[in-house]
Enzyme design. Sequence first.
Site, PDB file in Angstrom:
ATOM      1  N   ARG A 154       0.819  -1.221   0.000  1.00  0.00           N
ATOM      2  CA  ARG A 154       0.000   0.000   0.000  1.00  0.00           C
ATOM      3  C   ARG A 154       0.853   1.271   0.000  1.00  0.00           C
ATOM      4  O   ARG A 154       0.637   2.184  -0.789  1.00  0.00           O
ATOM      5  CB  ARG A 154      -0.922  -0.011   1.210  1.00  0.00           C
ATOM      6  CG  ARG A 154      -2.067  -0.985   1.071  1.00  0.00           C
ATOM      7  CD  ARG A 154      -2.848  -1.079   2.350  1.00  0.00           C
ATOM      8  NE  ARG A 154      -2.154  -1.896   3.324  1.00  0.00           N
ATOM      9  CZ  ARG A 154      -2.561  -3.102   3.723  1.00  0.00           C
ATOM     10  NH1 ARG A 154      -3.666  -3.599   3.250  1.00  0.00           N
ATOM     11  NH2 ARG A 154      -1.881  -3.796   4.602  1.00  0.00           N
ATOM     12  N   ILE A 155       1.859   1.327   0.887  1.00  0.00           N
ATOM     13  CA  ILE A 155       2.656   2.560   1.010  1.00  0.00           C
ATOM     14  C   ILE A 155       3.648   2.668  -0.145  1.00  0.00           C
ATOM     15  O   ILE A 155       3.811   3.732  -0.751  1.00  0.00           O
ATOM     16  CB  ILE A 155       3.379   2.598   2.375  1.00  0.00           C
ATOM     17  CG1 ILE A 155       2.330   2.668   3.498  1.00  0.00           C
ATOM     18  CG2 ILE A 155       4.330   3.776   2.460  1.00  0.00           C
ATOM     19  CD1 ILE A 155       2.880   2.436   4.897  1.00  0.00           C
ATOM     20  N   THR A 232      10.907   4.507   6.054  1.00  0.00           N
ATOM     21  CA  THR A 232       9.676   4.801   6.811  1.00  0.00           C
ATOM     22  C   THR A 232       8.992   3.488   7.180  1.00  0.00           C
ATOM     23  O   THR A 232       7.817   3.487   7.530  1.00  0.00           O
ATOM     24  CB  THR A 232       8.698   5.663   5.989  1.00  0.00           C
ATOM     25  OG1 THR A 232       8.449   5.025   4.732  1.00  0.00           O
ATOM     26  CG2 THR A 232       9.217   7.065   5.765  1.00  0.00           C
ATOM     27  N   SER A 233       9.714   2.364   7.063  1.00  0.00           N
ATOM     28  CA  SER A 233       9.044   1.081   7.349  1.00  0.00           C
ATOM     29  C   SER A 233       9.287   0.655   8.796  1.00  0.00           C
ATOM     30  O   SER A 233       8.486   0.993   9.668  1.00  0.00           O
ATOM     31  CB  SER A 233       9.456   0.007   6.341  1.00  0.00           C
ATOM     32  OG  SER A 233      10.801  -0.372   6.505  1.00  0.00           O
ATOM     33  N   ARG A 234      10.354  -0.038   9.069  1.00  0.00           N
ATOM     34  CA  ARG A 234      10.689  -0.406  10.446  1.00  0.00           C
ATOM     35  C   ARG A 234      12.183  -0.243  10.640  1.00  0.00           C
ATOM     36  O   ARG A 234      12.977  -0.557   9.750  1.00  0.00           O
ATOM     37  CB  ARG A 234      10.299  -1.846  10.739  1.00  0.00           C
ATOM     38  CG  ARG A 234       8.826  -2.068  10.809  1.00  0.00           C
ATOM     39  CD  ARG A 234       8.147  -1.261  11.882  1.00  0.00           C
ATOM     40  NE  ARG A 234       8.161  -1.886  13.174  1.00  0.00           N
ATOM     41  CZ  ARG A 234       7.434  -1.466  14.193  1.00  0.00           C
ATOM     42  NH1 ARG A 234       6.665  -0.410  14.070  1.00  0.00           N
ATOM     43  NH2 ARG A 234       7.486  -2.089  15.349  1.00  0.00           N
ATOM     44  N   GLU A 263      14.031   2.510  18.779  1.00  0.00           N
ATOM     45  CA  GLU A 263      13.164   3.664  19.053  1.00  0.00           C
ATOM     46  C   GLU A 263      12.247   3.469  20.262  1.00  0.00           C
ATOM     47  O   GLU A 263      11.727   4.436  20.820  1.00  0.00           O
ATOM     48  CB  GLU A 263      12.306   3.992  17.825  1.00  0.00           C
ATOM     49  CG  GLU A 263      11.206   2.972  17.548  1.00  0.00           C
ATOM     50  CD  GLU A 263      10.335   3.336  16.335  1.00  0.00           C
ATOM     51  OE1 GLU A 263      10.906   3.593  15.265  1.00  0.00           O
ATOM     52  OE2 GLU A 263       9.105   3.350  16.482  1.00  0.00           O
ATOM     53  N   HIS A 295       8.965   8.661  14.082  1.00  0.00           N
ATOM     54  CA  HIS A 295       7.825   7.793  13.754  1.00  0.00           C
ATOM     55  C   HIS A 295       6.534   8.605  13.611  1.00  0.00           C
ATOM     56  O   HIS A 295       5.541   8.344  14.287  1.00  0.00           O
ATOM     57  CB  HIS A 295       7.668   6.708  14.828  1.00  0.00           C
ATOM     58  CG  HIS A 295       7.020   5.465  14.291  1.00  0.00           C
ATOM     59  ND1 HIS A 295       7.407   4.206  14.635  1.00  0.00           N
ATOM     60  CD2 HIS A 295       5.997   5.290  13.418  1.00  0.00           C
ATOM     61  CE1 HIS A 295       6.666   3.316  14.010  1.00  0.00           C
ATOM     62  NE2 HIS A 295       5.791   3.957  13.255  1.00  0.00           N
ATOM     63  N   GLN A 296       6.577   9.563  12.694  1.00  0.00           N
ATOM     64  CA  GLN A 296       5.402  10.413  12.503  1.00  0.00           C
ATOM     65  C   GLN A 296       4.776  10.231  11.132  1.00  0.00           C
ATOM     66  O   GLN A 296       3.902  11.000  10.733  1.00  0.00           O
ATOM     67  CB  GLN A 296       5.781  11.883  12.721  1.00  0.00           C
ATOM     68  CG  GLN A 296       6.725  12.461  11.646  1.00  0.00           C
ATOM     69  CD  GLN A 296       6.986  13.943  11.845  1.00  0.00           C
ATOM     70  OE1 GLN A 296       7.806  14.315  12.681  1.00  0.00           O
ATOM     71  NE2 GLN A 296       6.308  14.781  11.096  1.00  0.00           N
ATOM     72  N   PHE A 298       2.633   8.232  10.083  1.00  0.00           N
ATOM     73  CA  PHE A 298       1.177   8.008  10.143  1.00  0.00           C
ATOM     74  C   PHE A 298       0.421   9.250  10.581  1.00  0.00           C
ATOM     75  O   PHE A 298      -0.809   9.254  10.559  1.00  0.00           O
ATOM     76  CB  PHE A 298       0.868   6.895  11.175  1.00  0.00           C
ATOM     77  CG  PHE A 298       1.099   7.354  12.599  1.00  0.00           C
ATOM     78  CD1 PHE A 298       2.364   7.358  13.144  1.00  0.00           C
ATOM     79  CD2 PHE A 298       0.045   7.840  13.365  1.00  0.00           C
ATOM     80  CE1 PHE A 298       2.581   7.812  14.449  1.00  0.00           C
ATOM     81  CE2 PHE A 298       0.254   8.306  14.673  1.00  0.00           C
ATOM     82  CZ  PHE A 298       1.526   8.286  15.206  1.00  0.00           C
TER      83      PHE A 298
HETATM   84  P1  NAI Z   1       1.816  -3.811   2.903  1.00  0.00           P
HETATM   85  O1  NAI Z   1       1.609  -5.086   3.611  1.00  0.00           O
HETATM   86  O2  NAI Z   1       0.676  -3.217   2.118  1.00  0.00           O
HETATM   87  O3  NAI Z   1       3.058  -3.918   1.900  1.00  0.00           O
HETATM   88  C1  NAI Z   1       4.279  -4.529   2.241  1.00  0.00           C
HETATM   89  C2  NAI Z   1       4.872  -5.033   0.937  1.00  0.00           C
HETATM   90  O4  NAI Z   1       6.192  -5.480   1.236  1.00  0.00           O
HETATM   91  C3  NAI Z   1       4.093  -6.205   0.327  1.00  0.00           C
HETATM   92  O5  NAI Z   1       3.804  -5.947  -1.036  1.00  0.00           O
HETATM   93  C4  NAI Z   1       5.050  -7.380   0.489  1.00  0.00           C
HETATM   94  O6  NAI Z   1       4.931  -8.317  -0.571  1.00  0.00           O
HETATM   95  C5  NAI Z   1       6.385  -6.665   0.462  1.00  0.00           C
HETATM   96  N1  NAI Z   1       7.490  -7.453   0.989  1.00  0.00           N
HETATM   97  C6  NAI Z   1       7.457  -8.399   1.968  1.00  0.00           C
HETATM   98  N2  NAI Z   1       8.680  -8.927   2.123  1.00  0.00           N
HETATM   99  C7  NAI Z   1       9.499  -8.302   1.242  1.00  0.00           C
HETATM  100  C8  NAI Z   1      10.864  -8.429   0.930  1.00  0.00           C
HETATM  101  N3  NAI Z   1      11.659  -9.313   1.561  1.00  0.00           N
HETATM  102  N4  NAI Z   1      11.372  -7.645  -0.050  1.00  0.00           N
HETATM  103  C9  NAI Z   1      10.584  -6.771  -0.703  1.00  0.00           C
HETATM  104  N5  NAI Z   1       9.277  -6.597  -0.439  1.00  0.00           N
HETATM  105  C10 NAI Z   1       8.739  -7.361   0.527  1.00  0.00           C
HETATM  106  O7  NAI Z   1       2.332  -2.801   4.009  1.00  0.00           O
HETATM  107  P2  NAI Z   1       2.276  -1.209   3.979  1.00  0.00           P
HETATM  108  O8  NAI Z   1       1.006  -0.759   4.583  1.00  0.00           O
HETATM  109  O9  NAI Z   1       2.665  -0.725   2.629  1.00  0.00           O
HETATM  110  O10 NAI Z   1       3.426  -0.862   5.031  1.00  0.00           O
HETATM  111  C11 NAI Z   1       4.800  -1.009   4.680  1.00  0.00           C
HETATM  112  C12 NAI Z   1       5.668  -0.700   5.885  1.00  0.00           C
HETATM  113  O11 NAI Z   1       5.428   0.599   6.396  1.00  0.00           O
HETATM  114  C13 NAI Z   1       5.422  -1.654   7.050  1.00  0.00           C
HETATM  115  O12 NAI Z   1       6.663  -2.154   7.484  1.00  0.00           O
HETATM  116  C14 NAI Z   1       4.876  -0.811   8.127  1.00  0.00           C
HETATM  117  O13 NAI Z   1       5.347  -1.218   9.375  1.00  0.00           O
HETATM  118  C15 NAI Z   1       5.425   0.558   7.806  1.00  0.00           C
HETATM  119  N6  NAI Z   1       4.569   1.609   8.346  1.00  0.00           N
HETATM  120  C16 NAI Z   1       5.175   2.732   8.869  1.00  0.00           C
HETATM  121  C17 NAI Z   1       4.427   3.750   9.398  1.00  0.00           C
HETATM  122  C18 NAI Z   1       5.060   4.993   9.921  1.00  0.00           C
HETATM  123  O14 NAI Z   1       4.391   5.767  10.624  1.00  0.00           O
HETATM  124  N7  NAI Z   1       6.329   5.260   9.607  1.00  0.00           N
HETATM  125  C19 NAI Z   1       2.960   3.657   9.467  1.00  0.00           C
HETATM  126  C20 NAI Z   1       2.415   2.475   8.827  1.00  0.00           C
HETATM  127  C21 NAI Z   1       3.212   1.487   8.320  1.00  0.00           C
END
Ligand code: NAI
Length: 339
Positions: A154-155, A232-234, A263, A295-296, A298
């Site tokens: 999604r992101i 911005t992931s983890r 964090e 971590h902002q 969101f």
């Molecule tokens: P999502 O589940 O929609 O997308 C994750 C994608 O990563 C999927 O398409 C999946 O196939 C792919 N993926 C899984 N393993 C992989 C690998 N080894 N190599 C490449 N791609 C891989 O998740 P979404 O919503 O897009 O979130 C992505 C990240 O953003 C998450 O880690 C989440 O924790 C983080 N996040 C950060 C926030 C923030 O405030 N900074 C807020 C919300 C999410």
Amino acid sequence: MRIALFSAKPFDREFFDRANARHRHEIVYFEPGLDAATAGLAAGFACVCPFVNDRLDKPAVEALAAGGTRLLALRSAGFNHVDLDAAAERGITVARVPAYSPHAVAEHAVGLLLTVNRKLHRAAARVRDHNFALDGLMGFDLHGKTVGLVGTGRIGEAFARIMLGFGCTVIASDPNPDDELARLGVRYVGLHDIFERSDVVSLHCPLTPETHHLISDHALARMKPGVVILNTSRGAVIDTRAVIRALKAGRLGGLGIDVYEEEGDLFFRDLSDRALQDDVLARLLTFPNVVVTAHQGFFTREAMDAIAEITLANATAFERGSIPAANLVSVQVHVVNPA
Ligand code: NAI
């Protein structure tokens, strides 16, 4: 339901009170974080609402169960802070907010990119000091550059669309390629290509055993000199010490991160009057080409509206015995660590 909402900030009250006008639960806000020591505060609350850095280990879950908690309504997508086995043993249902605004996080990643590349953090501070010189502030055109994405869920998808709009060449690595993005011109390649060809690498994958320290000494050594890395992931997708080595060697153009592997004891709190105890973060903050936000990603009105609404709707649905399957967390789910 009676809901005990922990790690409550003023913005939580604002958004949850507004959403609760529709749901009519009884919410009590607790400022402390939730862990085994504070779980007793939740006695008598059938529903408990924790945030991402609360610690729901086995003792905490057992204390909640003893106090009558039946639902953990997480106000996050991530559930790595919950001992799911302990919750299952005690018959506590765990629900989450699987998706809110992907645009919030994607747009924040773009903000980090523009800040790092055009040195906006330094420029703004300089002008405030009436220093109008441009030395040291030169960036590069994003137009025509190659942006490599790790993860196009999604992101990542939202970020890819913005980068395509900037006129970038977008390449991506994801075990589940997105056909629509491919149709728009995103080329799916191996990680090796992402590292070797990208001018900007942006991380949008979840934290799993496979992605832990994906950005390592080895990966960094393969990247173009001057590459900009965004996370911005983890936090733990990046080996922070390896990145510090690359920054010291002058091999990185810049680093923009909204997440940091350690964090948990820092973010979401005002520690400005104390000595920073984390030497790794302290070192990171010394580099002029590093921008860290706490971590902002969101943190937009739209995302907060969605988080409050879905969290309370989970509680409402629990009372009726019908939480949507996608919002339920079970021990069988293997995504380790989304935010
Ligand atoms: P999502 O589940 O929609 O997308 C994750 C994608 O990563 C999927 O398409 C999946 O196939 C792919 N993926 C899984 N393993 C992989 C690998 N080894 N190599 C490449 N791609 C891989 O998740 P979404 O919503 O897009 O979130 C992505 C990240 O953003 C998450 O880690 C989440 O924790 C983080 N996040 C950060 C926030 C923030 O405030 N900074 C807020 C919300 C999410």
